[in-house]
Scaffold this motif. Sequence first.
Motif, PDB file in Angstrom:
ATOM      1  N   LEU A 170      10.423   9.886 -22.933  1.00  0.00           N
ATOM      2  CA  LEU A 170      10.811   8.743 -22.112  1.00  0.00           C
ATOM      3  C   LEU A 170      12.139   8.985 -21.418  1.00  0.00           C
ATOM      4  N   SER A 171      13.120   9.531 -22.133  1.00  0.00           N
ATOM      5  CA  SER A 171      14.427   9.764 -21.509  1.00  0.00           C
ATOM      6  C   SER A 171      14.301  10.767 -20.364  1.00  0.00           C
ATOM      7  N   ALA A 172      13.355  11.719 -20.483  1.00  0.00           N
ATOM      8  CA  ALA A 172      13.141  12.685 -19.407  1.00  0.00           C
ATOM      9  C   ALA A 172      12.637  11.996 -18.150  1.00  0.00           C
ATOM     10  N   LEU A 173      11.741  11.043 -18.292  1.00  0.00           N
ATOM     11  CA  LEU A 173      11.229  10.307 -17.141  1.00  0.00           C
ATOM     12  C   LEU A 173      12.301   9.407 -16.541  1.00  0.00           C
ATOM     13  N   GLU A 174      13.157   8.876 -17.371  1.00  0.00           N
ATOM     14  CA  GLU A 174      14.216   8.006 -16.870  1.00  0.00           C
ATOM     15  C   GLU A 174      15.306   8.804 -16.156  1.00  0.00           C
ATOM     16  N   GLU A 175      15.372  10.112 -16.422  1.00  0.00           N
ATOM     17  CA  GLU A 175      16.332  10.974 -15.731  1.00  0.00           C
ATOM     18  C   GLU A 175      15.872  11.305 -14.305  1.00  0.00           C
ATOM     19  N   ASP A 176      14.543  11.319 -14.109  1.00  0.00           N
ATOM     20  CA  ASP A 176      13.994  11.710 -12.801  1.00  0.00           C
ATOM     21  C   ASP A 176      12.939  10.685 -12.399  1.00  0.00           C
ATOM     22  N   PHE A 177      13.330   9.744 -11.558  1.00  0.00           N
ATOM     23  CA  PHE A 177      12.406   8.675 -11.183  1.00  0.00           C
ATOM     24  C   PHE A 177      11.306   9.153 -10.242  1.00  0.00           C
ATOM     25  N   SER A 178      11.413  10.402  -9.762  1.00  0.00           N
ATOM     26  CA  SER A 178      10.330  10.956  -8.952  1.00  0.00           C
ATOM     27  C   SER A 178       9.271  11.635  -9.815  1.00  0.00           C
ATOM     28  N   ALA A 179       9.525  11.734 -11.127  1.00  0.00           N
ATOM     29  CA  ALA A 179       8.567  12.359 -12.043  1.00  0.00           C
ATOM     30  C   ALA A 179       7.549  11.324 -12.516  1.00  0.00           C
ATOM     31  N   ASP A 180       6.275  11.683 -12.462  1.00  0.00           N
ATOM     32  CA  ASP A 180       5.204  10.788 -12.905  1.00  0.00           C
ATOM     33  C   ASP A 180       4.772  11.051 -14.338  1.00  0.00           C
ATOM     34  N   VAL A 181       5.154  12.206 -14.864  1.00  0.00           N
ATOM     35  CA  VAL A 181       4.753  12.585 -16.217  1.00  0.00           C
ATOM     36  C   VAL A 181       5.806  13.510 -16.799  1.00  0.00           C
ATOM     37  N   SER A 182       6.020  13.393 -18.109  1.00  0.00           N
ATOM     38  CA  SER A 182       6.898  14.333 -18.807  1.00  0.00           C
ATOM     39  C   SER A 182       6.087  15.077 -19.856  1.00  0.00           C
ATOM     40  N   GLN A 183       6.590  16.240 -20.239  1.00  0.00           N
ATOM     41  CA  GLN A 183       5.840  17.118 -21.142  1.00  0.00           C
ATOM     42  C   GLN A 183       6.790  17.784 -22.117  1.00  0.00           C
ATOM     43  N   ILE A 184       6.349  17.896 -23.377  1.00  0.00           N
ATOM     44  CA  ILE A 184       7.181  18.486 -24.423  1.00  0.00           C
ATOM     45  C   ILE A 184       6.462  19.680 -25.027  1.00  0.00           C
ATOM     46  N   LEU A 185       7.166  20.479 -25.832  1.00  0.00           N
ATOM     47  CA  LEU A 185       6.585  21.680 -26.420  1.00  0.00           C
ATOM     48  C   LEU A 185       5.659  21.354 -27.588  1.00  0.00           C
ATOM     49  N   SER A 186       4.682  22.219 -27.803  1.00  0.00           N
ATOM     50  CA  SER A 186       3.771  22.070 -28.935  1.00  0.00           C
ATOM     51  C   SER A 186       3.711  23.369 -29.717  1.00  0.00           C
ATOM     52  N   CYS A 187       3.235  23.274 -30.954  1.00  0.00           N
ATOM     53  CA  CYS A 187       2.959  24.467 -31.747  1.00  0.00           C
ATOM     54  C   CYS A 187       1.604  24.295 -32.411  1.00  0.00           C
ATOM     55  N   GLU A 188       1.030  25.391 -32.883  1.00  0.00           N
ATOM     56  CA  GLU A 188      -0.263  25.356 -33.555  1.00  0.00           C
ATOM     57  C   GLU A 188      -0.098  25.793 -35.002  1.00  0.00           C
ATOM     58  N   GLU A 189      -0.746  25.055 -35.905  1.00  0.00           N
ATOM     59  CA  GLU A 189      -0.668  25.360 -37.333  1.00  0.00           C
ATOM     60  C   GLU A 189      -2.068  25.341 -37.929  1.00  0.00           C
ATOM     61  N   ASP A 190      -2.260  26.085 -39.027  1.00  0.00           N
ATOM     62  CA  ASP A 190      -3.527  25.958 -39.737  1.00  0.00           C
ATOM     63  C   ASP A 190      -3.425  24.814 -40.739  1.00  0.00           C
ATOM     64  N   GLU A 191      -4.486  24.590 -41.475  1.00  0.00           N
ATOM     65  CA  GLU A 191      -4.526  23.437 -42.379  1.00  0.00           C
ATOM     66  C   GLU A 191      -3.528  23.537 -43.523  1.00  0.00           C
ATOM     67  N   ASP A 192      -3.050  24.752 -43.796  1.00  0.00           N
ATOM     68  CA  ASP A 192      -2.073  24.944 -44.868  1.00  0.00           C
ATOM     69  C   ASP A 192      -0.633  24.891 -44.363  1.00  0.00           C
ATOM     70  N   GLY A 193      -0.470  24.605 -43.066  1.00  0.00           N
ATOM     71  CA  GLY A 193       0.867  24.505 -42.501  1.00  0.00           C
ATOM     72  C   GLY A 193       1.425  25.820 -41.992  1.00  0.00           C
ATOM     73  N   LYS A 194       0.635  26.885 -42.018  1.00  0.00           N
ATOM     74  CA  LYS A 194       1.094  28.176 -41.507  1.00  0.00           C
ATOM     75  C   LYS A 194       1.122  28.143 -39.981  1.00  0.00           C
ATOM     76  N   ILE A 195       2.246  28.586 -39.398  1.00  0.00           N
ATOM     77  CA  ILE A 195       2.394  28.585 -37.953  1.00  0.00           C
ATOM     78  C   ILE A 195       1.538  29.684 -37.331  1.00  0.00           C
ATOM     79  N   ILE A 196       0.667  29.294 -36.417  1.00  0.00           N
ATOM     80  CA  ILE A 196      -0.167  30.243 -35.688  1.00  0.00           C
ATOM     81  C   ILE A 196       0.473  30.550 -34.341  1.00  0.00           C
ATOM     82  N   LYS A 197       0.970  29.526 -33.684  1.00  0.00           N
ATOM     83  CA  LYS A 197       1.679  29.681 -32.421  1.00  0.00           C
ATOM     84  C   LYS A 197       2.901  28.779 -32.463  1.00  0.00           C
TER      85      LYS A 197
END
Length: 328
Positions: free
Chosen positions: A105-132
Motif C-alpha cells: 500500500l505504501s508503494a502505491l501511495e508513493e506513486d499515484f500513477s501506479a495502478d498496481v504494486s508488487q512484492i517479492l515471493s519465495c517458494e518452499e516445500d511442505e517441510d519449509g525447505k527453500i526451493i527458490k
Amino acid sequence: MKNPLISVIVPVYNASAYLEKSMGSLLAQTYENLEIIAVDDGSLDDSFKVLEAKALQDKRIRVFTKENGGSSSARNAGLKAATGEYIGFMDADDYIEKDMYENLLSALEEDFSADVSQILSCEEDEDGKIIKAFGDGFDKRESVSGKEFFRTLLLHTGDSSFCTKLFRRSTFEGFYFSEGHLNEDFELLVKMSERFRNLRVVQKPGYHIILRNQSNTRGTYKQSFYEDVMDNARSMLALTARNYPDLYQDAIHFFCIQAMWFLLHIPSSEMRDDNTLYRTTMDYIRGLRRFILTDKHMPLKYKRNLLVFACLPAKKVKELHEKIKGSK
C-alpha cells in the motif's frame, strides 16, 4: 483516503489443514484495515467450519460458500463481494510476511500513477525447505510502465502471480478471471497490463508459495494445461503484434520457451500426428530454428533443447530420454 480498505480474496478448497497458518498470517498484518473474503469452493473437508470459526473471532473475515467451480470461479465470486478500495489475493495454503500489505500500500501511495504494486515471493516445500529464495537487492522500489512489465512477462523475468500484488480497485473494472482454464493468472494479467499506467515494484520479502504434491503439476503431464500454455503463447504473439510491434521478437522468444516446456513434458506416446497440439507446436519450432540460434535472451541450454527437437526425430529423441531416465 488515509486508511483505505484492502479486500483480500482467498479461494479455499479442501484447505482445512493449512488455514491456521495462512489466515493467521493475514490477521497478523501490520496494516489492519483489511476485509478478508474467504470463498469456500465446495470443499469436502472442514474448511468451511474452520473459516466460520475464524470469522467469529475476527469481524474482518467474511465467509462465502459456493458449489465447486475452481479457483477462478471462487476469485470471481470474491471480486463481486469485495468493497475495498484496493484488491489483493492469497492462496489458502500459502502465507505472507506480516508487513506485506503495509509495504504494497505504501508503494502505491508513493506513486499515484501506479495502478498496481508488487512484492517479492519465495517458494518452499511442505517441510519449509527453500526451493527458490526471495532474491537480493532488498529495500529498493521502482516504477515500471505497463509496457515494460509486459515485456518482462514475454522474457519470463516478470512475476505473473496475482498473489504478490495489490491493485487499485478501478483497475479491475470490466475484468474477471477466465473460468475453466489452468493458466488463468497469466491470461488475465496480460490483458490487464494494457491498462496499467505504472507498476510499483517493491524489493522486499512478502509472499511464501508452498509447493505441495497434490496442488502442483510437477512430474505429471496434463494435456489441458499445455493447451492453455500454448494458447497463451499464440495469444501473446497476436497481442504484441497489435499493441507493441517493436516487441514482437520478444513475443517469439516467449513462444519458443513455452513450446520447450511443452515438448520436455509431453510423453513420447503422445507425440503423434493426430495430436494437434504436438504437431502444430513442432511445425512452429522447426520454422524458428534460425531465430532460436540468434536469440540473445535465450540461455544456451534452452537453445540446445529446442534445436534437438527441431532438427532430430523428436519422438525417437524423447523415447531415448525416457529409456535413460527409467534405467536410473
